[in-house]
Write a protein that holds these residues in place. Structure first.
Motif, PDB file in Angstrom:
ATOM      1  N   LEU A 645      -1.668  -4.507   3.151  1.00  0.00           N
ATOM      2  CA  LEU A 645      -2.119  -4.990   1.716  1.00  0.00           C
ATOM      3  C   LEU A 645      -1.433  -3.837   0.764  1.00  0.00           C
ATOM      4  CD1 LEU A 645      -2.603  -7.429   0.199  1.00  0.00           C
ATOM      5  CD2 LEU A 645      -4.897  -6.518  -0.130  1.00  0.00           C
ATOM      6  N   HIS A 646      -1.844  -2.611   1.334  1.00  0.00           N
ATOM      7  CA  HIS A 646      -1.442  -1.427   0.284  1.00  0.00           C
ATOM      8  C   HIS A 646      -0.229  -1.132   0.263  1.00  0.00           C
ATOM      9  CE1 HIS A 646      -5.654  -0.862   1.794  1.00  0.00           C
ATOM     10  NE2 HIS A 646      -5.958  -0.801   0.653  1.00  0.00           N
ATOM     11  N   LEU A 647       0.583  -1.352   1.573  1.00  0.00           N
ATOM     12  CA  LEU A 647       1.896  -1.007   1.576  1.00  0.00           C
ATOM     13  C   LEU A 647       2.557  -2.174   0.718  1.00  0.00           C
ATOM     14  CD1 LEU A 647       3.412   1.266   2.808  1.00  0.00           C
ATOM     15  CD2 LEU A 647       3.860  -0.346   4.613  1.00  0.00           C
ATOM     16  N   LEU A 649       1.380  -3.720  -1.914  1.00  0.00           N
ATOM     17  CA  LEU A 649       1.190  -3.331  -3.258  1.00  0.00           C
ATOM     18  C   LEU A 649       2.229  -1.929  -3.689  1.00  0.00           C
ATOM     19  CD1 LEU A 649      -2.355  -3.708  -3.451  1.00  0.00           C
ATOM     20  CD2 LEU A 649      -0.788  -4.982  -4.671  1.00  0.00           C
ATOM     21  N   ALA A 650       2.377  -1.198  -2.779  1.00  0.00           N
ATOM     22  CA  ALA A 650       3.093   0.123  -3.040  1.00  0.00           C
ATOM     23  C   ALA A 650       4.625  -0.427  -3.325  1.00  0.00           C
ATOM     24  CB  ALA A 650       3.101   0.880  -2.005  1.00  0.00           C
TER      25      ALA A 650
ATOM     26  N   MET B 145      -5.050   0.111  -6.605  1.00  0.00           N
ATOM     27  CA  MET B 145      -5.147  -0.942  -5.752  1.00  0.00           C
ATOM     28  C   MET B 145      -4.331  -0.621  -4.310  1.00  0.00           C
ATOM     29  SD  MET B 145      -4.341  -4.530  -7.617  1.00  0.00           S
ATOM     30  CE  MET B 145      -4.647  -5.398  -6.276  1.00  0.00           C
ATOM     31  N   ILE B 146      -3.316   0.360  -4.523  1.00  0.00           N
ATOM     32  CA  ILE B 146      -2.697   0.904  -3.345  1.00  0.00           C
ATOM     33  C   ILE B 146      -3.578   1.903  -2.531  1.00  0.00           C
ATOM     34  CG2 ILE B 146      -0.474   2.282  -2.575  1.00  0.00           C
ATOM     35  CD1 ILE B 146       0.860   1.123  -5.106  1.00  0.00           C
ATOM     36  N   ARG B 148      -6.848   2.857  -2.718  1.00  0.00           N
ATOM     37  CA  ARG B 148      -8.073   2.488  -2.260  1.00  0.00           C
ATOM     38  C   ARG B 148      -8.240   1.375  -1.108  1.00  0.00           C
ATOM     39  NH1 ARG B 148     -11.860   4.382  -5.764  1.00  0.00           N
ATOM     40  NH2 ARG B 148     -10.770   6.248  -7.109  1.00  0.00           N
ATOM     41  N   LYS B 149      -9.168   1.505  -0.195  1.00  0.00           N
ATOM     42  CA  LYS B 149      -9.278   0.797   1.026  1.00  0.00           C
ATOM     43  C   LYS B 149     -10.378  -0.575   0.625  1.00  0.00           C
ATOM     44  CE  LYS B 149      -8.046   3.711   4.604  1.00  0.00           C
ATOM     45  NZ  LYS B 149      -8.558   4.712   5.663  1.00  0.00           N
ATOM     46  N   GLN B 154     -10.191  -2.576  -5.040  1.00  0.00           N
ATOM     47  CA  GLN B 154      -8.896  -3.447  -5.340  1.00  0.00           C
ATOM     48  C   GLN B 154      -9.221  -4.560  -6.444  1.00  0.00           C
ATOM     49  OE1 GLN B 154      -6.216  -4.194  -2.794  1.00  0.00           O
ATOM     50  NE2 GLN B 154      -6.849  -2.125  -2.161  1.00  0.00           N
TER      51      GLN B 154
END
Lengths: 664, 219, 304
Positions: A645-647, A649-650, B145-146, B148-149, B154
Motif C-alpha cells: 500500500l505504501h508504495l 501511495l508513494a 501514509m507512505i 508509516r506501517k 494511515q
C-alpha cells in the motif's frame, strides 16, 4: 418452409436446451441433448437451402450506425453448417449417455448448446463485426469447456489456449481493419466486390495475416501448440466437437478471406499454403506417433488433417493463379471433401476415446489392452475411425486423400516450374503422412484394444451405454457412406466449388465410380468393398472345399517355453514407436536416462530406472524462449506492482509533486 | 484596514501552527501523541475558520467552525483513542525511514510547494500563506501514509490530508456552502469509523496492525 | 478372357515363389526344393487343424481374409497380359498402394493381437518399413503417372512409354520398394525364424493351418503383383492391348519371360547380399527415396 424459419427453429432449440440445462431439474438435464440434436437437424435443412440456392441474407438488425448484426448464408457457409450439423447430431446423442457421470451437468448442457450456436454464428456471419462477436463467443465458451474439469492441467491448457487464440484474434482484427479501410465496407459480400481496390502489398499482408490468424485456430504448425493441450483437456464430447468442427471454423475463415474475399492471388500464396500444409501434416502425425495419451494422439492428428486439407486448398489456389480453373475446382473439392471427412472420423475417434476413458478411467494407452473383447462396439467403431483416418479403402478418408493426390499430381499441367516441382513434393509428403498415420493407428488401436489387458481397470472395462454407442454408430456409418457414395458428397461440394472457382468441378460420378477426366482415373470404393465381401465368401468356400472341415484348438500364445506370458511382456506403445523414434531422431531429438543400481557390480542388478522423452521442438525452442522473455519483463514490471500500500501511495505522492512542479 | 492586517497576521500565525502540527507528526511515534497532534491541528483549523467568520461576519462560517470542532476536534479523536486502546498497540515502531529523514523530506516538500506556488494562482484570499500551507499539509499527510506501517497512523495521515483539503477549499472560496461541508464532514466521520473497524479486523486476521502484511494477499 | 486375368496372379504366384527359391538354392550350390513346393505347402496347411491363441479377438480371425481378399482386389486392378482390363476402373495406382496398405494395416494389428513380443516386434518393424517405402513408391509411380498423363494403370501400361532417364531412376527406386515390401534380403530375411531379424515372419508367427496358408498365399500374390506393376508402369513392352487370342498368347509368353527375369534378379540379390541391420535400412531406403525424387524432378525439368 423458407430457410429463415429453419434458422429460427434451430436457434430456438439450442437456446431452449441451454436454458433448460440451467433449471434445477436433475432428471430433465440428461435429455436436453435431444433438443440440440433436433436443432442440428433443423440447421442441416437450412444448410441444404443455402447450398443449392443463391446467397441470401438471413437476419439483419441495425444496432448502431456502425454496428449491424447480420447473418447471411451462401454455399460456403452452407457446407460448414452441414458439417457442424452432422457432427452435432451424433455428438448430442452420444452426450446423453456420456454426461451421466459428470458433476456439473447443468453448466455442461448450457455451454454445450451455446458453443454449438456460436460455431453456427461464425460460419453464418455476414459482416466483420458479427464475425468477431461470434468468434470471440466461440473462443470464450470453448475456453470454459476446456477448463471444465477444474484440474490443474486443464487450467494450464485453458490458459495456453486463451493466449494463443487471442493472438490469432489480434491478427484477424488487424486484417479486418485493413479490409475495411480499403473497401469501406464491413460486409463480406461487398468486400469481395471491392477487393480489387486493395493495393497489391496490402493484399499480401492480408493473406499472411489470415494464415496466422485463422491458422492459429485451425492449428497449423507452428501455431498448433495449444491444440494438443486443450483438446484432450476438455470432456470427450467437447473434444470431438473442437477437433471435428471448431478448428474447421479456422479453415472457414481462411477460405472466406483468402479465397472468397481476396479472390485470386499470386502463385506464391498457393505454394505457401501447400508448404504449410505439408509441414503440418508430416510434423503433426510424427508427434502423434510419440504420444501415448489417446486423446493427445488424436489431437495431433487434427494438426495432420488440417495440413491435408490445406494441401488441397493450396493446390486449388495455385491452379487458380495459373489460370487453370478446372484443376482448381478439383483441388478445392479435395480439400472440402477432406474437411467433412475429418469432422466425421475425428469426431468418431474422440467419442471412442471418450468411451474408453469412461470405462478404464485413463487416457494412457500403456494401461489399456484387450478392450475389444469387453467393449466390442466401441472397438469396432474406433477401428472404423482408424481405417478412415488412415485413408484406407473403402472408407471416406481414402476418397478425399485420393482426390488430393490427383490434384497434386495434376500440378505438372501448371505452366509455372515452381508449381510443377512443389506439387509432387506435396504428394510425397502426403504419402509419408499416410504411412505414418497408419503406423500411428496400428499403435493406437493395437495397443489399447488388442492383446491382454494391462491393468485392473482395463480388465473390468464395460461397454458404454446405448446412446453412446448410437452416437458413435451414426458417425461410423457416415464414414462408410461418404466412402462408398462419393457422389453424394460431390453434390454438396459442387455449389461450393462453383462459388469459388466458377466451375462445378470435374470429379464426376458415374454409377459407383468417382473419376477425374483430366487424368482418366477412376476409383470405386463401393466396388472394392463388394470385391472384398464377395472374395471373402469365395475364399471360404474354396478353403472348405480343399481342406474340408477342420478343428480349431485354442491355446496360449507362443511363449518360448516360459510358463505363461504376462501382460507386461506385450509390446508397449513406447516400444512400438522406438524404431521410428530412432530413424527420425533429427526431428524428435530423443533423450534417454538410464539409472542402474547394482547389488554386486557389474553382475547383480537391483533396479533399472529408464526415462525417455522426445524434445517437443516447437515448445522448447520457439515458445519457451518467448515465454521466458515475457516472464523476465513481467518480473521487472512486477516490482512496481508489489502489493504494498505504501508504495502505491508513494506513486500518488510523486505524481502529485511532479504535477505541482511541472503543472504550474 | 489596520485591523484587517492584524487579523491577517493572526490567520498566518494559526496556519503556520497547522503546518507545524502536521510536520511534527513525522517525529511522533506514540500513537496517542499522533492523535493529540491531529486534535491540535483540528482545533487550530476550527479557530482559524472562526476568526475568518468573525472578520467577514458570515454566519454560516461559524457553523462550519463549530461542526469542525465537534467532529474533527472531539468525536474523531475520541474514536481514534478507543481504537488505539483496543488494538493494544502503543507505538508505531520501525518506520520505513528514520525520524530525521522523514522530517527532512517533509521540509523539502514544504519548500517544493512554496517554490512552485510562489507566483501562485491564489489572488482573492486573505493570506498569501494559507493555500501553500494547506497544500503542504496535504502532501505531508500523504507522506505520513507512505512511511508509516500501522493502519491507524494511515488513518491519521488521511485525516491530515483532509484537513489540508478543507483548508485549501476554504482559502480559495471562503468556505463552501454549509450543506456540502456538512456532507464532507459526515463522510469523513463514516470513513474514519470504517477504517477503524478495518484496522481492528486487520489486527485480528494477521495478528499485527502492520499494513505490509497485506502484501501476502498478492498472488 | 480379360475378366479372368487376375486369376493368373492367384494361381501362378506360388510358382514364382518356388522358382525364386529354386534359383536361389542353385546359385548357392544346393539342390533345393522343387518349384512346386509352395503349392504343396499351401495344400498341406489348408488341410491342417488350427491352433489359435486364446487372447486373440475377431481381428485375428478376420485378418487372413482381409489380407487375402484385398490382394485379390489389387490383382483385379492390375493388367497382367492385356491392358483391356475390365476391372481397372475400380482403382488406380494410388488406390492400389492403399489397398496394399489395408492389408498391411490389418496384418500389423493381428500380430499385436496375440500379445506376444514377437508379434509386436514384427508389427512395429513392418510399419516402420512401410513409412520409409510408401513415399518413395508413390514418387516413383508419380513419374510414370505424370509421363503417361494418368494414374490409371492400364492407361500407363498402354501408353507405350519410351524408356527415359527419369524412368530408370524411378524403376530403381521401385525395385528397392519391391524388395522391402516383399520382405526380401537385404531388408528382411524370408527364411528366418530368429526373433532378432524377422519382420514378416514375426507378424505371422501365431498363425497356423488355413489362416497361415491364406497369409502366405497373399504374400506370394503381392510379390507377383509388384513384379507385374513394375513392368506395367515402367516397361510395358509386349503387353497386349486387345483381347485377341494371338495377341494374348504373345503377351503371355513375354509376361512369363518378364517374371522369370524378376525371379532371377531377386534370387541374385538374395544370394549376393547380406541382410542389413534394421537401423541401416533408412540409408538404403532413403537413397531410393532420393532417387525417386530425382526421377520426378528430372522428368519435370527435362520433360522425359
Amino acid at each position: 418452409m423458407d430457410p429463415e424459419s429453419y434458422l429460427y427453429i434451430g436457434i430456438l432449440f439450442f437456446l431452449l436446451g441451454a436454458v433448460i440445462s440451467l433449471l434445477p431439474l436433475p432428471k430433465v438435464k440428461n435429455y436436453t441433448y435431444i433438443l440440440s440434436s433436433t436443432g442440428a437437424l433443423s440447421f442441416a435443412l437450412l444448410s441444404l437451402h443455402l447450398l443449392f440456392a443463391t446467397p441470401r441474407n438471413l437476419f439483419s438488425a441495425q444496432i448502431s450506425s456502425l454496428f449491424n448484426l447480420a447473418f447471411s448464408g451462401d454455399a460456403i457457409s452452407g457446407f460448414f453448417v452441414l458439417t457442424i450439423s452432422i457432427l452435432t447430431f451424433a455428438v448430442s446423442i452420444y452426450s446423453i449417455g456420456y454426461i451421466r457421470d459428470l458433476k456439473n451437468k447443468g453448466l455442461m448442457g448450457f455451454l454445450f448448446n451455446i458453443f454449438i450456436l456460436s460455431m453456427y454464428a461464425v460460419v453464418l456471419s455476414g459482416n466483420i463485426i458479427t464475425f468477431l462477436i461470434s468468434w470471440e463467443t466461440m473462443s470464450i465458451v470453448s475456453y470454459f469447456l476446456v477448463t471444465f474439469d477444474r484440474e490443474g492441467k486443464s487450467a494450464k491448457a485453458g490458459l495456453i489456449y486463451a493466449v494463443m487464440t487471442h493472438i490469432g484474434t489480434a491478427f484477424i482484427i488487424i486484417l479486418f481493419f485493413l479490409l475495411y479501410r480499403y473497401t469501406g465496407s464491413m460486409n463480406f459480400s461487398d468486400m469481395k466486390n471491392l477487393s480489387s481496390q486493395i493495393p497489391e502489398n496490402l493484399r499480401n499482408l492480408v493473406f499472411v495475416f489470415s494464415i496466422i490468424g485463422f491458422g492459429t485456430k485451425a492449428g497449423i504448425i507452428p501455431l498448433h501448440t495449444w491444440l494438443p493441450k486443450a483438446h484432450p483437456a476438455a470432456p470427450s464430447n467437447i473434444s470431438a466437437l473442437m477437433s471435428g468442427v471448431m478448428i474447421k471454423t479456422g479453415i472457414y475463415g481462411f477460405i472466406r478471406i483468402s479465397m472468397d474475399v481476396l479472390g485470386q492471388g499470386p502463385e506464391w500464396w498457393g505454394i505457401a499454403v501447400i508448404v504449410i500444409g505439408a509441414a503440418s501434416s508430416i510434423l503433426g502425425v510424427m508427434y502423434a506417433l510419440m504420444e501415448h495419451d489417446l486423446k493427445r494422439l488424436l489431437a495431433y492428428h487434427s494438426v495432420e488433417n488440417i495440413g491435408i486439407i490445406l494441401l488441397g486448398l493450396g493446390a486449388s489456389m495455385m491452379f487458380k493463379s495459373n489460370g487453370l480453373y478446372t484443376l482448381s475446382a478439383i483441388a478445392l473439392i479435395a480439400g472440402f471433401y477432406h474437411t467433412i471427412n475429418h469432422a466425421v472420423f475425428k469426431g468418431l475417434l474422440f467419442l471412442g476415446a471418450g468411451s474408453v476413458m469412461h470405462a478404464t478411467h485413463t487416457k494412457n494407452m500403456e494401461d489399456m489392452g484387450g478392450l475389444l473383447k469387453s467393449m466390442p462396439y466401441t472397438g469396432l467403431f474406433f477401428l472404423i475411425g482408424s481405417i478412415s483416418i488412415c485413408a484406407l479403402p473403402p472408407f471416406n478418408g481414402f476418397v478425399s486423400e485420393w482426390l488430393t493426390y490427383q490434384s497434386l499430381l495434376l500440378g505438372f499441367k501448371s505452366p509455372s516450374i515452381t508449381s510443377k516441382i512443389i506439387s509432387p513434393l506435396g504428394g510425397a509428403a502426403l504419402a509419408l503422412t499416410g504411412a505414418l498415420a497408419a503406423a500411428c493407428f496400428v499403435k493406437a488401436f493395437g495397443i489399447s484394444f488388442l492383446g491382454m489387458p494391462r491393468n485392473k481397470h482395463a480388465e473390468n472395462a464395460k461397454e458404454s451405454s446405448l446412446s453412446m454407442i448410437i452416437g458413435m454408430g451414426i458417425l461410423a456409418f457416415s464414414c462408410l457412406l461418404f466412402g462408398i457414395f462419393p457422389g453424394m458428397v460431390l453434390t454438396v461440394l459442387q455449389p461450393v466449388s462453383f462459388m469459388l472457382t466458377g466451375l462445378y468441378g470435374t470429379p464426376y460420378q458415374q454409377g459407383s465410380l468417382l473419376g477425374i477426366s483430366e487424368t482418366f482415373s477412376t476409383i470405386s470404393p463401393m466396388a472394392i468393398l463388394i470385391t472384398l465381401i464377395v472374395m471373402s465368401f469365395a475364399t471360404i468356400i474354396f478353403i472348405s472345399s480343399i481342406g474340408g472341415k477342420r478343428k480349431i484348438v485354442y491355446g496360449d500364445s507362443w511363449d518360448c517355453g516360459i510358463p505363461a506370458l504376462t501382460p507386461r511382456m506385450q509390446y508397449t506403445a513406447t516400444a512400438f514407436t522406438k524404431p521410428i523414434r530412432m530413424i527420425f531422431k533429427r526431428i524428435y531429438l530423443p533423450r534417454r536416462e538410464l539409472k542402474v543400481s547394482y547389488l554386486v557390480k557389474p553382475f547383480f542388478v537391483k533396479s533399472i530406472e529408464y526415462k525417455g522423452e522426445i524434445t517437443p521442438f516447437f515448445d522448447r525452442y520457439i515458445y519457451e524462449p518467448v515465454i521466458v522473455f515475457i516472464h523476465r519483463i513481467a518480473e521487472r514490471v512486477k516490482l512496481l506492482q508489489s502489493g504494498s500500500l505504501h508504495l502505491y501511495l508513494a506513486y500518488i505522492l510523486i505524481t502529485l509533486i511532479l504535477l505541482l512542479i511541472f503543472g504550474t | 484596514m489596520k485591523n484587517w492586517i492584524g487579523a491577517f497576521s493572526v490567520i498566518d500565525f494559526i496556519s503556520v501552527g497547522i503546518l507545524i502540527t502536521a510536520v511534527a507528526m513525522n517525529a511522533l511515534r506514540r500513537l496517542e501523541s499522533c492523535v493529540k497532534a491531529y486534535t491540535l491541528n483540528s482545533w487550530l483549523l476550527s479557530s482559524l475558520i472562526a476568526i475568518v467568520a468573525f472578520m467577514m461576519g458570515e454566519t454560516h462560517l461559524y457553523i462550519a467552525s463549530f461542526v469542525t470542532l465537534l467532529s474533527k476536534g472531539i468525536l474523531i479523536p475520541m474514536f481514534l483513542r478507543r481504537i488505539v486502546k483496543q488494538i493494544k498497540v502503543t507505538h508505531d515502531v520501525d518506520p520505513y525511514i528514520s525520524n530525521a529523514l522523514s522530517l527532512t523530506i517533509s521540509g523539502i516538500l514544504v519548500a517544493v510547494v512554496y517554490t512552485s506556488l510562489k507566483e501562485g494562482i491564489f489572488v482573492a484570499g486573505f493570506s498569501k500563506n494559507v493555500l501553500q500551507i494547506s497544500i503542504a499539509v496535504i502532501f505531508i499527510g500523504l507522506f505520513i501514509m507512505i512511511t508509516r506501517k500501522k493502519a491507524i497512523t494511515q488513518v491519521i495521515g488521511l485525516l491530515f490530508m483532509e484537513n489540508g483539503l478543507f483548508l485549501a477549499g476554504f482559502s480559495l472560496t471562503f468556505g463552501m456552502p454549509t450543506v456540502i461541508e456538512l456532507g464532507v464532514l459526515f463522510d469523513m466521520l463514516m470513513g474514519v469509523i470504517i477504517l477503524g473497524i478495518f484496522t481492528i479486523q486487520i489486527r485480528r486476521a494477521f495478528a499485527s496492525a502492520d499494513l505490509d502484511k497485506l502484501t501476502i494477499l498478492k498472488g | 478372357m480379360q475378366y479372368f486375368q487376375f486369376l493368373i496372379i492367384i494361381i501362378l504366384s506360388p510358382l514364382i515363389q518356388g522358382t525364386i527359391k529354386k534359383l536361389k538354392a542353385n546359385m548357392q550350390g544346393r539342390v533345393g526344393p522343387g518349384i512346386f513346393q509352395p503349392y504343396y505347402d499351401l495344400i498341406r496347411l489348408l488341410k491342417k487343424d488350427m491352433v489359435i491363441s486364446n487372447v486373440t479377438s475377431w481381428i485375428f480371425k478376420a485378418t487372413p481374409y482381409i489380407v487375402f481378399t484385398s490382394t485379390v482386389a489389387a490383382s483385379m486392378i492390375v493388367p497382367v497380359i492385356t491392358t483391356e482390363s475390365p476391372f481397372d476402373v475400380m482403382g488406380d495406382v494410388i488406390a492400389l498402394i492403399y489397398i496394399f496398405a489395408l492389408g498391411i494395416f490389418f496384418m500389423a494389428l493381428a500380430s499385436l493381437d496375440a500379445a506376444t513380443a514377437f508379434g509386436g516386434e514384427g508389427s512395429s518393424r513392418e510399419m516402420t518399413v512401410a513409412i520409409l517405402v510408401e513415399p518413395m513408391m508413390m514418387l516413383s509411380i508419380f513419374t510414370a503417372a505424370i509421363s503417361a498423363g494418368s494414374t490409371n494403370i492400364s492407361r500407363i501400361a498402354g501408353s507405350g512409354l519410351i524408356f527415359s532417364p527419369s524412368h530408370v531412376l524411378a524403376l530403381t527406386a521401385f525395385l528397392v520398394a519391391i524388395i522391402a515390401e516383399t520382405g526380401r534380403i537385404p531388408v528382411d530375411n524370408p527364411d528366418t525364424h530368429l526373433e532378432l531379424t524377422m519382420i514378416h515372419e514375426g507378424m505371422v508367427l501365431e498363425y497356423s493351418g488355413r489362416y497361415l496358408a491364406l497369409m502366405e498365399w497373399a504374400h506370394y500374390m503381392k510379390q507377383m503383383l509388384l513384379f507385374t506393376i513394375a513392368f506395367d508402369i515402367f516397361f510395358p513392352i509386349g503387353i497386349a492391348n486387345n483381347v485377341e487370342i494371338s495377341g494374348l498368347a504373345m503377351s503371355s509368353g513375354i509376361y512369363i519371360l518378364k517374371m522369370l527375369f524378376m525371379a532371377v534378379l531377386m534370387a541374385l540379390i538374395e544370394s549376393t547380399r547380406a541382410k542389413m541391420r534394421f537401423f541401416q535400412l533408412p540409408s538404403i531406403l532413403g537413397g531410393a527415396f532420393v532417387m525417386a525424387l530425382l526421377s520426378v524432378l528430372t522428368y519435370i525439368m527435362m520433360g522425359k
